[in-house]
Scaffold this motif. Sequence first.
Motif, PDB file in Angstrom:
ATOM      1  N   THR A   1       0.643  -1.218   0.090  1.00 29.62           N
ATOM      2  CA  THR A   1      -0.015   0.113   0.227  1.00 29.62           C
ATOM      3  C   THR A   1       0.604   0.984  -0.163  1.00 29.62           C
ATOM      4  N   GLN A   2       0.260   2.391  -0.123  1.00 29.56           N
ATOM      5  CA  GLN A   2       1.046   3.775   0.393  1.00 29.56           C
ATOM      6  C   GLN A   2       1.981   3.791   1.176  1.00 29.56           C
ATOM      7  N   MET A   3       1.468   3.348   2.216  1.00 37.25           N
ATOM      8  CA  MET A   3       1.679   3.305   3.922  1.00 37.25           C
ATOM      9  C   MET A   3       3.260   2.258   4.032  1.00 37.25           C
ATOM     10  N   THR A   4       4.030   1.231   3.115  1.00 34.46           N
ATOM     11  CA  THR A   4       4.200   0.422   3.007  1.00 34.46           C
ATOM     12  C   THR A   4       5.161   1.212   1.527  1.00 34.46           C
ATOM     13  N   ALA A   5       4.914   1.355   0.342  1.00 34.24           N
ATOM     14  CA  ALA A   5       5.531   1.770  -0.499  1.00 34.24           C
ATOM     15  C   ALA A   5       6.617   3.321   0.261  1.00 34.24           C
ATOM     16  N   ALA A   6       6.039   3.863   1.346  1.00 31.89           N
ATOM     17  CA  ALA A   6       7.071   4.462   2.019  1.00 31.89           C
ATOM     18  C   ALA A   6       7.976   4.645   2.986  1.00 31.89           C
ATOM     19  N   VAL A   7       8.153   3.341   3.036  1.00 32.91           N
ATOM     20  CA  VAL A   7       8.579   2.160   3.978  1.00 32.91           C
ATOM     21  C   VAL A   7      10.481   2.172   3.355  1.00 32.91           C
ATOM     22  N   PRO A   8      11.500   2.428   3.324  1.00 26.03           N
ATOM     23  CA  PRO A   8      12.916   2.451   3.276  1.00 26.03           C
ATOM     24  C   PRO A   8      13.129   0.839   2.900  1.00 26.03           C
ATOM     25  N   ILE A   9      13.787   0.821   0.997  1.00 28.86           N
ATOM     26  CA  ILE A   9      13.676   0.460   0.684  1.00 28.86           C
ATOM     27  C   ILE A   9      14.680  -1.028   1.373  1.00 28.86           C
ATOM     28  N   MET A  10      15.213  -0.953   2.003  1.00 29.79           N
ATOM     29  CA  MET A  10      15.913  -2.500   2.223  1.00 29.79           C
ATOM     30  C   MET A  10      14.575  -3.224   3.523  1.00 29.79           C
ATOM     31  N   ILE A  11      14.558  -2.251   4.085  1.00 29.56           N
ATOM     32  CA  ILE A  11      13.366  -2.663   5.176  1.00 29.56           C
ATOM     33  C   ILE A  11      12.010  -3.135   4.699  1.00 29.56           C
ATOM     34  N   ARG A  12      12.291  -2.499   3.512  1.00 31.65           N
ATOM     35  CA  ARG A  12      10.614  -3.148   2.503  1.00 31.65           C
ATOM     36  C   ARG A  12      11.353  -4.485   2.068  1.00 31.65           C
ATOM     37  N   GLU A  13      11.524  -4.996   1.713  1.00 30.35           N
ATOM     38  CA  GLU A  13      12.921  -6.330   0.909  1.00 30.35           C
ATOM     39  C   GLU A  13      12.930  -6.834   1.795  1.00 30.35           C
ATOM     40  N   PHE A  14      13.115  -7.071   3.236  1.00 32.97           N
ATOM     41  CA  PHE A  14      12.815  -7.820   4.252  1.00 32.97           C
ATOM     42  C   PHE A  14      11.505  -8.298   4.693  1.00 32.97           C
ATOM     43  N   GLY A  15      10.410  -6.987   4.578  1.00 39.64           N
ATOM     44  CA  GLY A  15       8.943  -7.066   5.000  1.00 39.64           C
ATOM     45  C   GLY A  15       8.313  -8.315   3.711  1.00 39.64           C
ATOM     46  N   ARG A  16       9.157  -7.912   3.028  1.00 41.52           N
ATOM     47  CA  ARG A  16       8.476  -9.119   1.710  1.00 41.52           C
ATOM     48  C   ARG A  16       8.981 -10.151   1.827  1.00 41.52           C
ATOM     49  N   ARG A  17      10.141 -10.069   1.741  1.00 42.12           N
ATOM     50  CA  ARG A  17      11.091 -11.767   1.652  1.00 42.12           C
ATOM     51  C   ARG A  17      10.476 -12.707   2.697  1.00 42.12           C
ATOM     52  N   LEU A  18      11.142 -12.316   3.713  1.00 40.68           N
ATOM     53  CA  LEU A  18      11.166 -12.522   5.361  1.00 40.68           C
ATOM     54  C   LEU A  18       9.862 -13.705   5.890  1.00 40.68           C
TER      55      LEU A  18
END
Length: 448
Positions: free
Chosen positions: A389-406
């Motif tokens: 969502t827009q909320m998670t699109a604003a999260v820094p890229i590395m944290i975003r990638e961890f959030g998705r992959r873990l």
Amino acid sequence: MADKYQEFTTSAVGKFLVPKLGLPNPPKLRRYRPGEPPLAGPALIGAAAGGRLEKTLTKQIGAAGIDVLTEQAGDDTRYGALVFDATGIKDPEQLRELYAFYQPVIRKVAPSARVVVLGTPPESTGGGERIAQRALEGFTRSVGKELKRGATAQLVYVAEGAEEATESTIRFLLSAKSAFVAGQVIRVGTGGVTTAAAPENWDTPLAGKTALVTGASRGIGAAIAETLARDGAHVVVLDIPAQGADLSQVANKIGGSALQLDITSAEAPAKLAAHLTERHGGVDIVVHNAGITRDKTLGNLTDKAWDSVLSVNLVSQLAVNDKLIADKVLNTGGRIIGVSSMAGIAGNVGQTNYAASKAGVIGMVDDTAPRLADYGATINAVAPGFIETQMTAAVPIMIREFGRRLSALSQGGLPVDVAETIAWYANPASAAVNGNVVRVCGQAFLGA
Ligand code: NAD
């Protein structure tokens, strides 16, 4: 926000490199589309000796349009679901029956298959039975982490006497609607209510109902509004006045009505109660989706950031519930649904305020469920993990990638995944589903 890595894995280069380098390979999840079969293959059903659910399950799964097998099929069959009634298991040694059912067939599942184990709530039993029933949780959560290609595993504890009240839960879990719900433990009939009537039409179970969705101008809230409208409800979408234009668009798209209101204002509960009573004669479904983040580590947090997050995400919701229940604006058989978060379960750096509010939502469910059971109503919550969502699109890229992959499904979920889970709670046939908190997180490796 597109998941660029997932797109890369489906490209020619990605298909070559990903397995060679042992990189995560997020599968394409099967999602609900009207007219498509619920599962990608037949359901194989098994039971431990003395189980009390097998007959009902066979009937319910067949009624959902799924082919049911009670014996293993030929070698090339790919099962859409593996369902085991473990209620007959009375001591730990008997867990061998669970193992014996799943071990030979677990590698023969179709993409986005469903493993569902059903048991008796451990707290309602004693001795060896209590221990064995509790053991089902470790088994199911591990299977979920082992499964590949979008398949998931869940455990459903069914209270004694609630055998017939499981149909909405079975239909939800054995369908593409539960695409991002993985590794969850669900309780049916544990709140005292053990019966539930089927809707006239399973495609429009919310026909004739009025739903209120807060924070519905965008993101997860807009998806919830669309999904409840698809299921037949008239939806009142609510958001702050600054979001008025987007809110009207959502309302127009779904044939609902828009209400501009800041839910934290002192007069919000009374205004809401008056609006719902005068225009709609009450409300059947209330979804507290509005939420904000104001992230800072505790030492850097301001009073304002603490107060605003607690106010939107928790305190205002309690005030609204109190008013709607006290004035009987919430109709008999009503549904209140909270939106918690994985942060509220596992905690998160920079989110003491947010995690406190979201754990508070779980507290709200625990505290309100018994009161609502007396009223013929329910309260449950979803706890989303990483949702695009827009909320998670604003999260820094590395944290975003961890959030998705873990997570076991190695990708983020979509707003519709949260919405489908809420629609399951909202279903009139979910009358015995009360006091649950189900994570919509692709079985994230963080937290419980
Ligand atoms: P979002 O920011 O896109 O949408 C939230 C909506 O709530 C906005 O439209 C906002 O205007 C509205 N809102 C805020 N304050 C309000 C107020 N005082 N009165 C009325 N409306 C108000 O967020 P989202 O990502 O769609 O999240 C929706 C919910 O899901 C939130 O409760 C959020 O905490 C929760 N959640 C999201 C995720 C995720 O990954 N996106 C994960 C866990 C939980």
